[in-house]
Design a protein around this motif. Structure first.
Motif, PDB file in Angstrom:
ATOM      1  N   THR A 109       2.646  11.247   6.679  1.00 31.25           N
ATOM      2  CA  THR A 109       2.792   9.960   5.980  1.00 31.25           C
ATOM      3  C   THR A 109       4.244   9.648   5.620  1.00 31.25           C
ATOM      4  N   GLU A 110       5.180  10.308   6.250  1.00 33.79           N
ATOM      5  CA  GLU A 110       6.586  10.101   5.898  1.00 33.79           C
ATOM      6  C   GLU A 110       7.461  10.356   7.123  1.00 33.79           C
ATOM      7  N   ASN A 115       5.809  -0.490   9.834  1.00 28.35           N
ATOM      8  CA  ASN A 115       5.645  -1.281   8.601  1.00 28.35           C
ATOM      9  C   ASN A 115       6.532  -2.522   8.549  1.00 28.35           C
ATOM     10  N   PHE A 121       7.911   5.454   4.238  1.00 29.25           N
ATOM     11  CA  PHE A 121       6.579   5.962   3.912  1.00 29.25           C
ATOM     12  C   PHE A 121       5.531   5.079   4.595  1.00 29.25           C
ATOM     13  N   HIS A 122       4.450   5.700   5.033  1.00 32.81           N
ATOM     14  CA  HIS A 122       3.461   4.970   5.818  1.00 32.81           C
ATOM     15  C   HIS A 122       2.144   5.737   5.817  1.00 32.81           C
ATOM     16  N   LYS A 123       1.121   5.092   6.307  1.00 30.88           N
ATOM     17  CA  LYS A 123      -0.160   5.778   6.493  1.00 30.88           C
ATOM     18  C   LYS A 123      -0.091   6.634   7.753  1.00 30.88           C
ATOM     19  N   LYS A 124      -1.043   7.529   7.897  1.00 32.84           N
ATOM     20  CA  LYS A 124      -1.060   8.417   9.053  1.00 32.84           C
ATOM     21  C   LYS A 124      -1.203   7.605  10.333  1.00 32.84           C
ATOM     22  N   GLN A 125      -0.324   7.886  11.299  1.00 29.09           N
ATOM     23  CA  GLN A 125      -0.301   7.133  12.542  1.00 29.09           C
ATOM     24  C   GLN A 125      -1.204   7.783  13.594  1.00 29.09           C
ATOM     25  N   ILE A 128       0.834  -1.199   0.000  1.00 30.18           N
ATOM     26  CA  ILE A 128       0.000   0.000   0.000  1.00 30.18           C
ATOM     27  C   ILE A 128       0.872   1.254   0.000  1.00 30.18           C
ATOM     28  N   ASN A 129       1.961   1.227   0.780  1.00 26.66           N
ATOM     29  CA  ASN A 129       2.823   2.392   0.919  1.00 26.66           C
ATOM     30  C   ASN A 129       3.975   2.349  -0.078  1.00 26.66           C
ATOM     31  N   LYS A 130       4.519   3.505  -0.354  1.00 26.32           N
ATOM     32  CA  LYS A 130       5.722   3.567  -1.181  1.00 26.32           C
ATOM     33  C   LYS A 130       6.856   2.844  -0.471  1.00 26.32           C
TER      34      LYS A 130
END
Length: 656
Positions: free
Chosen positions: A350-351, A287, A312-316, A242-244
Motif C-alpha cells: 500500500t505504499e 491515484n 500511499f494507495h490501495k493494494k494494486q 481514501i488514501n493518505k
C-alpha cells in the motif's frame, strides 16, 4: 470622419473580444513608444487600493501611471527617468493581480517595481480592458499594444483601462490548464508557471500553503542556513480521500556544497491532484498524484542523499507494475515524456517510495504487465541459445535450397525457403533486440521493436502459407495454374506484414518494455507497449493461423491413415504418420500454440525450447527430405515424404 470613428469602434470591439474571450485575464501587459520632448523625463506614480482601473498617459516631460488597482499596495512618488538616445523611448507596463505586482520596463534597460510583490491573492483586480483613449498631435504614446496586439499606431495622450474584481486563483487555473471537450491537460510550457509565481511572491513565516481550485496545492518555505531537513505533506481539504496524502522528504544536504552566502532561496513543493493534467494515452498515474519540487535559482542534481517522494494507495493488482518516473522533455522535439533514470522505486502493498537524486515533477506510473515469469533468466538464456542455433540453421537451409534449385523448381521448396528467410529475420531481430534494448536510445528502440514485430508477423504469415499449400495439394481436385503464384505469395508473406507494422509507428506503439521476473528482477526489451495492439496483431492473428494449420494437420493425418489402410501396410503406417506429423508441425509452427496452454513452468519451458529451435527443426527436415536429382513422384510426396521413387505410387493413391 465617419470612417475614422467606425474604425476606432471596430478596434475597440476587437480588443474587448480578445481580452475577454470568455475567460478572466489574470495578467496584463501594455507596451508603447513615448514620443516626448528633450527635457528631463519624469515618472509620476499614484496607485491606490481598489479596482477602478489603470491610467497610462504621456506628455512632453512626464509619464504617468496610476489608478485604483491593488489589494494592499498604496504608492505615490515622482522620480526621474533615464535619458534615452533620442526623442522616442519604448516602455512596457506589467500588472499581475495574483501577486499584486506592478512593474515598469523603460528604455529596455531599466526596470522599476512600482507595487508588490505581495502574498498570492485569491481575489484581485483583473481583466483590464480598454475604456478610453485620446489622440495627440505632437507627443504621446505611439504603437500602443496589449499583450502584443496593436491598439493604436498613432500617438495617444492617454489610455484608460477598466478593471474588474474577480477570482485570481481561478484565472491562474485557466492560465495553466487547457480544457477541451471535457478533458483537461497542462498547457505546453506552463508546467512551472505556478512555481515561478511563488518564487516571486513575498511571504513571512516558516511555511506558507497555497491552494488553487483546479486541484493544485503548493507549499513554499525559505531554505535557511540552519536547514535540517523537512517533510512536506499535502494538506487534505474538506473531503479527505481514501488514501493518505503523498509526502516529500527534503534532506538537509539539498544544496550540497553550494554556498549560502547570498539570500536564502525559496523552496516550492507542488501537489497536483487532477487526474488528467499530466496524463497521456500511453500511461496511467497512480491515484492521479504528481509532485513537483523546485529550488529558487538552483539546478539540483546528483544528490548524495536522495529526495524521497512517498505515495500511499490501495493494494494494486498483480499485473500492474509501479515505476517512479519524472517529467522530462526531448531536447530536439520539445516533446514531454516520463523518464525513470535517477529514481529508485521501493514498493510495499500500500505504499510506493521514490528515491530520486534530482528535482522536477515526479509520479508513480502504472503499467499493465504480464504476471511475473518464473525462471525468467533461465528461459532467456535458453531462448538466446535456441535463436542462435536456429539463425545459423536458417542460413544453411537457405544456402542449400538455392544450390538445389537446379535440381528442383517445385513451389513447395520455394515456400520452405521463404519460411526460413522469415525465421532468420525473427531470430536475428530477437538477438539484436535483447542485446541493445538497455543500451540504445528511444528512436533505435522503436526501430528494433518494429523489426521484431514485422519479422514475427512474417513468420506467422509464412506458416499460414505452408498450410495453404498443403490445402492446395490435398484438397483441390482440379488444380488450375495460377500466374505469378510465388510473387503473390511473397507479397502476402513480406509486404502485407510490413504495411501493418509501419502503420503503428506513428501511434507510439513501440518502445522499451519490461518483463518482470518472479525473483523481483526485470528484463528490458524493445516491444509493443499497448496490450490491445499485441492481442489483436499477434495473439489474434496467430490464433486464426493456428486453427487453420491444425485443421490441415488433422486432414493430412486422416488421409495418410486412409491410404495406408487401403494398401494394407500397417507396419509402415505408424512411422509414416509420426514422421508426417513432425514435419508438418515444423512447417506450420504448431508448437507456437503451446503458448495458449503454458499455465505451468514446464509448459513455458517446453514452448520456449521448441519455438526457439524451429529454424533448427526446419534445417533437419530439409536434410531428411531434400530432393534428389532424377527423382519422381507427385508433388505431395516431395512435400511430405521425400522424393524417392518408392514413394510415387503412395502419393498417387493419397491424391486420388
Amino acid at each position: 470622419m465617419c470612417s475614422v470613428t467606425l474604425g476606432r469602434i471596430c478596434t475597440f470591439l476587437l480588443l474587448v473580444c480578445f481580452l475577454n474571450d470568455g475567460k478572466c485575464e489574470r495578467d496584463f501587459r501594455f507596451c508603447g513608444v513615448r514620443n516626448h520632448s528633450n527635457e528631463v523625463q519624469k515618472l509620476q506614480l499614484n496607485v491606490t487600493r481598489g479596482c477602478g482601473g489603470l491610467t497610462i498617459s504621456s506628455i512632453a516631460d512626464t509619464l504617468f501611471i496610476g489608478g485604483e488597482l491593488t489589494i494592499s499596495c498604496v504608492n505615490t512618488f515622482n522620480i526621474n527617468l533615464p535619458r534615452g538616445s533620442g526623442l522616442e523611448t519604448p516602455f512596457c507596463v506589467y500588472w499581475d493581480g495574483f501577486l499584486d505586482l506592478l512593474r515598469l520596463e523603460y528604455s529596455t534597460t531599466r526596470n522599476f517595481t512600482l507595487c508588490g510583490p505581495s502574498t498570492p491573492q485569491t481575489t484581485c483586480c483583473t481583466d483590464l480592458s480598454l475604456n478610453k483613449n485620446s489622440g495627440s498631435k505632437y507627443v504621446g504614446i505611439l504603437n500602443g499594444s496589449v499583450r502584443g496586439d496593436i491598439i493604436e499606431k498613432n500617438a495617444q495622450e492617454f489610455y484608460i483601462f477598466r478593471g474588474e474584481s474577480a477570482r485570481c486563483d481561478k484565472a491562474l487555473c485557466e492560465d495553466l490548464i487547457n480544457t477541451r471537450n471535457g478533458q483537461t491537460a497542462m498547457k505546453s510550457g506552463r508546467d512551472d508557471e505556478l512555481e515561478r509565481l511563488l518564487m516571486q511572491s513575498k511571504f513571512t513565516g516558516d511555511m506558507r500553503l497555497f491552494e488553487l481550485p483546479c486541484g493544485i496545492q503548493a507549499t513554499a518555505f525559505i531554505l535557511g542556513p540552519d536547514f535540517k531537513g523537512n517533510t512536506v505533506v499535502r494538506q487534505e481539504g474538506r473531503f479527505p480521500g481514501i488514501n493518505k496524502p503523498p509526502s516529500v522528504y527534503i534532506p538537509p544536504t539539498l544544496l550540497g556544497n553550494k554556498t549560502r552566502a547570498r539570500k536564502a532561496p525559496k523552496v516550492v513543493c507542488s501537489f497536483y491532484k487532477n487526474n488528467s493534467l499530466f496524463q497521456d494515452k500511453n500511461s496511467m498515474i497512480l491515484n492521479g498524484d504528481v509532485v513537483g519540487l523546485t529550488v529558487e535559482n538552483e539546478v539540483i542534481a546528483d544528490l548524495v542523499e536522495p529526495v524521497v517522494f512517498t505515495f500511499f494507495h490501495k493494494k494494486q493488482p498483480e499485473n500492474m507494475t509501479r515505476t517512479c518516473v519524472f517529467r522530462d522533455v526531448l531536447p530536439n522535439e520539445g516533446k514531454m515524456f516520463w523518464n525513470e533514470s535517477g529514481c529508485k522505486t521501493l514498493k510495499s502493498d500500500t505504499e510506493t517510495a521514490c528515491h530520486c537524486d534530482h528535482l522536477t515533477y515526479f509520479a508513480v506510473l502504472l503499467e499493465i504487465s504480464n504476471k511475473p515469469v518464473h525462471n525468467l533468466e533461465a528461459q532467456t538464456h535458453i531462448t538466446y541459445i535456441g535463436c542462435g542455433i536456429s539463425a545459423f540453421c536458417c542460413v544453411l537451409t537457405i544456402w542449400l535450397s538455392l544450390c538445389q534449385r537446379k535440381y528442383t523448381s517445385d513451389k513447395s521448396s520455394l515456400i520452405h525457403m521463404n519460411l526460413a528467410v522469415a525465421l532468420l529475420l525473427l531470430n536475428v531481430s530477437f538477438l539484436l533486440n535483447m542485446t541493445l534494448a538497455s543500451l540504445c536510445n528511444e528512436g533505435v528502440c522503436r526501430f528494433l521493436a518494429l523489426m521484431l514485430h514485422y519479422s514475427l508477423l512474417c513468420s506467422f504469415t509464412w506458416m499460414g502459407i505452408e498450410a495453404y499449400n498443403v490445402y492446395r495439394l490435398l484438397c483441390q481436385v482440379f488444380r488450375t495454374h495460377t500466374s505469378q503464384y510465388m510473387l503473390k505469395l511473397c507479397l502476402v508473406g513480406f509486404v502485407l506484414p510490413a504495411a501493418f507494422a509501419i502503420g503503428f509507428v506513428s501511434g507510439g506503439v513501440y518502445g522499451s518494455y519490461r518483463i518482470p521476473s518472479s525473483t523481483g528482477t526485470e528484463t528490458t526489451m524493445c516491444w509493443i507497449l499497448q496490450p490491445l495492439v499485441h492481442y489483436i496483431t499477434n495473439v489474434g492473428y496467430f490464433a486464426v493461423i493456428f486453427l487453420f494449420s491444425t485443421s490441415m494437420l488433422v486432414v493430412t493425418v486422416v488421409k495418410i491413415r486412409h491410404a495406408e489402410k487401403q494398401k494394407c501396410t500397417p507396419e509402415r503406417s505408424s512411422w509414416k504418420l509420426v514422421s508426417s506429423v513432425l514435419m508438418l508441425t515444423c512447417l506450420f509452427g504448431t508448437t507456437w500454440g503451446l503458448n495458449f496452454f503454458s499455465f505451468t513452468f514446464t509448459g513455458q519451458l517446453l514452448s520456449t525450447i521448441l519455438n526457439s529451435l524451429q529454424g533448427f527443426c526446419l534445417c533437419v527436415r530439409y536434410f531428411l527430405m531434400r530432393p534428389k536429382q532424377g527423382t519422381g513422384g507427385s508433388r505431395l510426396s516431395k512435400f511430405l515424404l521425400g522424393s524417392s521413387s518408392s514413394n510415387a505410387a503412395e502419393s498417387k493413391s493419397l491424391n486420388s
